[in-house]
Scaffold this motif. Structure first.
Motif, PDB file in Angstrom:
ATOM      1  N   ILE A  93       0.846  -1.197   0.000  1.00  0.00           N
ATOM      2  CA  ILE A  93       0.000   0.000   0.000  1.00  0.00           C
ATOM      3  C   ILE A  93       0.878   1.242   0.000  1.00  0.00           C
ATOM      4  N   ARG A  95       0.573   5.446   0.300  1.00  0.00           N
ATOM      5  CA  ARG A  95      -0.368   6.494   0.712  1.00  0.00           C
ATOM      6  C   ARG A  95       0.254   7.873   0.534  1.00  0.00           C
ATOM      7  N   ALA A  99      -6.259   8.510   4.808  1.00  0.00           N
ATOM      8  CA  ALA A  99      -7.633   8.016   4.616  1.00  0.00           C
ATOM      9  C   ALA A  99      -7.721   6.611   5.194  1.00  0.00           C
ATOM     10  N   GLY A 100      -8.961   6.110   5.274  1.00  0.00           N
ATOM     11  CA  GLY A 100      -9.195   4.705   5.611  1.00  0.00           C
ATOM     12  C   GLY A 100      -8.523   4.261   6.890  1.00  0.00           C
ATOM     13  N   SER A 101      -7.853   3.104   6.808  1.00  0.00           N
ATOM     14  CA  SER A 101      -7.313   2.492   8.031  1.00  0.00           C
ATOM     15  C   SER A 101      -6.198   3.333   8.650  1.00  0.00           C
ATOM     16  N   ASP A 130      -5.970  -9.731   6.248  1.00  0.00           N
ATOM     17  CA  ASP A 130      -4.811  -9.024   5.674  1.00  0.00           C
ATOM     18  C   ASP A 130      -4.095  -8.138   6.703  1.00  0.00           C
ATOM     19  N   ASP A 176      -4.450   7.000  -2.074  1.00  0.00           N
ATOM     20  CA  ASP A 176      -3.664   5.803  -1.736  1.00  0.00           C
ATOM     21  C   ASP A 176      -4.019   4.694  -2.706  1.00  0.00           C
ATOM     22  N   PHE A 177      -3.249   3.626  -2.695  1.00  0.00           N
ATOM     23  CA  PHE A 177      -3.562   2.483  -3.562  1.00  0.00           C
ATOM     24  C   PHE A 177      -2.825   1.246  -3.058  1.00  0.00           C
ATOM     25  N   LYS A 178      -3.300   0.104  -3.558  1.00  0.00           N
ATOM     26  CA  LYS A 178      -2.726  -1.190  -3.177  1.00  0.00           C
ATOM     27  C   LYS A 178      -2.204  -1.891  -4.428  1.00  0.00           C
ATOM     28  N   ASP A 197     -11.297  -0.155  -7.424  1.00  0.00           N
ATOM     29  CA  ASP A 197     -11.358  -1.124  -6.319  1.00  0.00           C
ATOM     30  C   ASP A 197     -10.120  -1.037  -5.446  1.00  0.00           C
ATOM     31  N   THR A 198      -8.996  -0.673  -6.044  1.00  0.00           N
ATOM     32  CA  THR A 198      -7.708  -0.796  -5.346  1.00  0.00           C
ATOM     33  C   THR A 198      -7.013   0.546  -5.122  1.00  0.00           C
ATOM     34  N   CYS A 199      -7.650   1.628  -5.543  1.00  0.00           N
ATOM     35  CA  CYS A 199      -7.079   2.973  -5.329  1.00  0.00           C
ATOM     36  C   CYS A 199      -8.148   3.845  -4.686  1.00  0.00           C
ATOM     37  N   ARG A 200      -7.725   4.892  -3.984  1.00  0.00           N
ATOM     38  CA  ARG A 200      -8.678   5.933  -3.592  1.00  0.00           C
ATOM     39  C   ARG A 200      -8.443   7.138  -4.500  1.00  0.00           C
ATOM     40  N   ARG A 216     -18.115   0.741   0.003  1.00  0.00           N
ATOM     41  CA  ARG A 216     -17.801   0.387   1.394  1.00  0.00           C
ATOM     42  C   ARG A 216     -18.653   1.183   2.367  1.00  0.00           C
TER      43      ARG A 216
HETATM   44  P1  TMP Z   1      -7.091   0.978   3.816  1.00  0.00           P
HETATM   45  O1  TMP Z   1      -7.086   2.426   4.175  1.00  0.00           O
HETATM   46  O2  TMP Z   1      -8.407   0.307   4.056  1.00  0.00           O
HETATM   47  O3  TMP Z   1      -5.943   0.239   4.469  1.00  0.00           O
HETATM   48  O4  TMP Z   1      -6.845   0.877   2.225  1.00  0.00           O
HETATM   49  C1  TMP Z   1      -5.698   1.418   1.637  1.00  0.00           C
HETATM   50  C2  TMP Z   1      -5.797   1.261   0.118  1.00  0.00           C
HETATM   51  O5  TMP Z   1      -5.739  -0.100  -0.262  1.00  0.00           O
HETATM   52  C3  TMP Z   1      -7.078   1.783  -0.499  1.00  0.00           C
HETATM   53  O6  TMP Z   1      -6.739   2.439  -1.727  1.00  0.00           O
HETATM   54  C4  TMP Z   1      -7.907   0.575  -0.788  1.00  0.00           C
HETATM   55  C5  TMP Z   1      -6.893  -0.489  -1.012  1.00  0.00           C
HETATM   56  N1  TMP Z   1      -7.314  -1.787  -0.520  1.00  0.00           N
HETATM   57  C6  TMP Z   1      -7.424  -2.858  -1.384  1.00  0.00           C
HETATM   58  O7  TMP Z   1      -7.191  -2.721  -2.582  1.00  0.00           O
HETATM   59  N2  TMP Z   1      -7.799  -4.065  -0.879  1.00  0.00           N
HETATM   60  C7  TMP Z   1      -8.069  -4.262   0.422  1.00  0.00           C
HETATM   61  O8  TMP Z   1      -8.399  -5.385   0.811  1.00  0.00           O
HETATM   62  C8  TMP Z   1      -7.961  -3.141   1.324  1.00  0.00           C
HETATM   63  C9  TMP Z   1      -8.272  -3.285   2.779  1.00  0.00           C
HETATM   64  C10 TMP Z   1      -7.582  -1.937   0.806  1.00  0.00           C
END
Ligand code: TMP
Length: 236
Positions: A93, A95, A99-101, A130, A176-178, A197-200, A216
Motif C-alpha cells: 500500500i 499512501r 484516509a481509511g485504516s 490481511d 492511496d492504492f494497493k 477497487d484498489t485505489c482511492r 464500502r
Molecule cells: P485501507 O485504508 O483500508 O488500508 O486501504 C488502503 C488502500 O488499499 C485503499 O486504496 C484501498 C486499497 N485496498 C485494497 O485494494 N484491498 C483491500 O483489501 C484493502 C483493505 C484496501
C-alpha cells in the motif's frame, strides 16, 4: 493462438483461467464487490469492465516507464491475457493523503496530506483480514526475499511517482492504492489490477470520492463513480 481452458481460481473480483500456453492465463473481471474481508457483499454493475479496461491502460503506461507488468493483451471488455505469476503474499500500500485504516490507526482526519509517501505491507491472508506486517515478518515467514522486497519497494514508489501527476491532470488526488506483485521468469513484475477497487481517487475540487469507498460506506452512485473514472482516464 491462445485459447482459454479450465478455470484455475475464483477470487472475490476475478476468475482466472488457464490457457494452452503454460506461461499465460486469462483474467475475467466480475461485477461482484466485497468489502471488509468479504463480510459486505454486493454488485457494482459494469465494474468488471471499468477495472479491466482501466488496469490495462495503466499497465500499458507503466510499462513505458520501465515498470514490468503481467499485462499482455486485452481480449474483450472484461477479459485479459496476462503472464502467469506466482503471487507474492504481500499487499503493498502506498499512501499520499490520510484516509481509511491509516486515519483510524493514527487518529488523523481523512484528507491530511502526508509530508512524504507512506509505504505499508499487509500479509495477503483473507482469513486473518490481511494484517499489517513489516519486512521482519516478511523475511521471517519467507514471504519474499530481501532482494525481492528491495525491487518491490523501488517499483511501488516508481508507480506512485508516475501516477500522482498522471491523475492530477484529470483533477484527481491519488490518495492511496494497493499493489500486488508476482514472480515471473525469476523477476518481480506488477500484477493484479489498478482500478477504483484498489485505489482511492478524490476529485481535487469537490473532494467527491470516485472509488470503492462509495460501496464500502454506502455513499450512493457507485456505478457512476466507476464510469466517471473510466471516462477521465480513457476520455470516453
Ligand atoms: P485501507 O485504508 O483500508 O488500508 O486501504 C488502503 C488502500 O488499499 C485503499 O486504496 C484501498 C486499497 N485496498 C485494497 O485494494 N484491498 C483491500 O483489501 C484493502 C483493505 C484496501
Amino acid at each position: 493462438m491462445v485459447t482459454q481452458t479450465e478455470m484455475i481460481y475464483e477470487g472475490k473480483a476475478k476468475r482466472v483461467y488457464a490457457t494452452n500456453d503454460p506461461k499465460l492465463v486469462i483474467v475475467d473481471y466480475k461485477d461482484d464487490a466485497t468489502a471488509f474481508d468479504g463480510k459486505k457483499r454486493g454488485t457494482i454493475s459494469g465494474k468488471g469492465v471499468v477495472n479491466n479496461r482501466m488496469s490495462n491502460y495503466m499497465f500499458g503506461l507503466l510499462e513505458k516507464q520501465g515498470i514490468p507488468t503481467h499485462f499482455v493483451e486485452e481480449l474483450d471488455t472484461r477479459r485479459s491475457l496476462v503472464r502467469r505469476v506466482e503471487i507474492v503474499k504481500v499487499e503493498v500500500i502506498v499512501r499520499n493523503i490520510v484516509a481509511g485504516s491509516l486515519s483510524k490507526r493514527l487518529g488523523l482526519p481523512e484528507g491530511v496530506v502526508l509530508k512524504s509517501p507512506v509505504l505499508e505491507f499487509c500479509y495477503k491472508n483473507d482469513e486473518l483480514g490481511d494484517p499489517m506486517i513489516n519486512e521482519y515478518h516478511i523475511f521471517a515467514l519467507e514471504l519474499a526475499t530481501k532482494e525481492e522486497m528491495q525491487r518491490i519497494t523501488e517499483l511501488a514508489f516508481k508507480v506512485n511517482d508516475f501516477m500522482v501527476p498522471f491523475f492530477e491532470k484529470m483533477n484527481i488526488d491519488l490518495v492511496d492504492f494497493k499493489l500486488e506483485f508476482g514472480r515471473f521468469d525469476g523477476q518481480i513484475i506488477l500484477a493484479d489490477e489498478i482500478s477504483p477497487d484498489t485505489c482511492r481517487f478524490w476529485d481535487k475540487t469537490t473532494k467527491e470520492r470516485l472509488d470503492k469507498d462509495r460501496f464500502r460506506r454506502d455513499l450512493g452512485n457507485v456505478e457512476g463513480a466507476y464510469a466517471e473514472m473510466l471516462h477521465r482516464v480513457l476520455g470516453e
